[in-house]
Enzyme design. Structure first.
Site, PDB file in Angstrom:
ATOM      1  CG  ASP A 196      -1.814  -1.155   1.358  1.00 15.78           C
ATOM      2  OD1 ASP A 196      -2.093  -1.761   0.315  1.00 15.78           O
ATOM      3  OD2 ASP A 196      -2.238  -1.469   2.488  1.00 15.78           O
TER       4      ASP A 196
HETATM    5  N1  URA Z   1      -1.125  -5.874   4.143  1.00 16.61           N
HETATM    6  C1  URA Z   1      -1.618  -4.615   4.109  1.00 16.61           C
HETATM    7  O1  URA Z   1      -2.626  -4.317   4.719  1.00 16.61           O
HETATM    8  N2  URA Z   1      -0.970  -3.712   3.367  1.00 16.61           N
HETATM    9  C2  URA Z   1       0.176  -3.967   2.686  1.00 16.61           C
HETATM   10  O2  URA Z   1       0.735  -3.066   2.054  1.00 16.61           O
HETATM   11  C3  URA Z   1       0.676  -5.278   2.741  1.00 16.61           C
HETATM   12  C4  URA Z   1      -0.001  -6.210   3.478  1.00 16.61           C
END
Ligand code: URA
Length: 242
Positions: free
Chosen positions: A107
């Site tokens: 993310d």
């Molecule tokens: N889980 C999440 O919530 N975000 C990420 O970027 C990776 C794993």
């Protein structure tokens, strides 16, 4: 045999029009059997057993390249974007293939280990849920967790948590068994090991338990740890992954 302009483009020497200019300016030469000569025709094919010299440096052709990036928060996991900085903006330059892509995604606000490669078969393998490759994350939660709650969460993560639907998209699902630990004296600090990578999975698993993840960092994928000496925003070329 590959054309010299294509070769230079793929190996990150610049845009097509830059490359034309470099060739015109005599900055590109070819060395074969100990003889070096300037290239003047961008469409010339590079013969076997020869090397291309760009600004006095040898530029090697590599079919596949592999990189580890320590992704900072605020950088988008994408190949390009009109306004936002992407991970590809951080991993580029002379000698770096322009066809590398991120493997999976983190993310925008997640930090840590991200693989990039142009090896399509490997991307496919690593992104496939069937690969079962472990991914380890460090999460900071929004508040303290009691010992009783820790024990409950550890148990529920291990037995396959029923993860709630996300208000940002993403249906409810049953997560594969995951290993949760609270390694330090700060009870807000958790470590979780997953073998899959659903949409916002770590954040949604904790949200299901009533906690918000305020910081998330990936520390490991398979056998590859985020190197201690790899500063945020920096990358490292490696021979292989996982
Ligand atoms: N889980 C999440 O919530 N975000 C990420 O970027 C990776 C794993």
């Amino acid at each position: 045999m590959i054309r010299v302009d294509r070769f230079l483009g793929t190996m990150g020497a610049g845009s097509r029009s830059d490359i034309k200019k470099y060739i015109k300016a005599g900055r590109v030469s070819l060395e074969k059997d100990g003889q070096r000569r300037a290239i003047s025709d961008p469409s010339e094919k590079i013969p076997e057993d020869s090397v291309i010299i760009f600004d006095g440096r040898e530029l090697r052709y590599e079919e596949y390249q592999y990189f580890l990036l320590n992704k900072p928060a605020g950088v988008l996991t994408a190949v390009s974007d009109r306004t936002r900085t992407t991970v590809l903006d951080l991993v580029k330059g002379e000698g770096i293939r322009t066809d590398i892509v991120p493997v999976g995604r983190l993310d925008m606000d997640t930090e840590g280990l991200l693989f990039l490669t142009n090896d399509g078969a490997l991307v496919h393998k690593l992104e496939s849920p069937a690969s079962g490759i472990e991914k380890e994350y460090e999460a900071v939660l929004d508040r303290e967790v009691s010992d009783e709650m820790k024990a409950r969460m550890i148990r529920e993560f291990a037995s396959g948590l029923e993860v709630i639907e996300s208000d940002k998209g993403g249906d409810a699902f049953v997560a594969r068994p995951a290993k949760l630990t609270f390694p330090g004296s700060d009870s807000r600090l958790a470590r979780v090991i997953l073998t899959e990578g659903r949409y916002h999975q770590v954040k949604r698993m904790f949200l299901t338990e009533g906690y918000t993840v305020v910081k998330l960092k990936r520390l490991r994928e398979g056998s590859i740890l985020l190197p201690d000496d790899l500063a945020e925003g920096c990358f490292k070329k490696v021979e292989k992954m996982v």
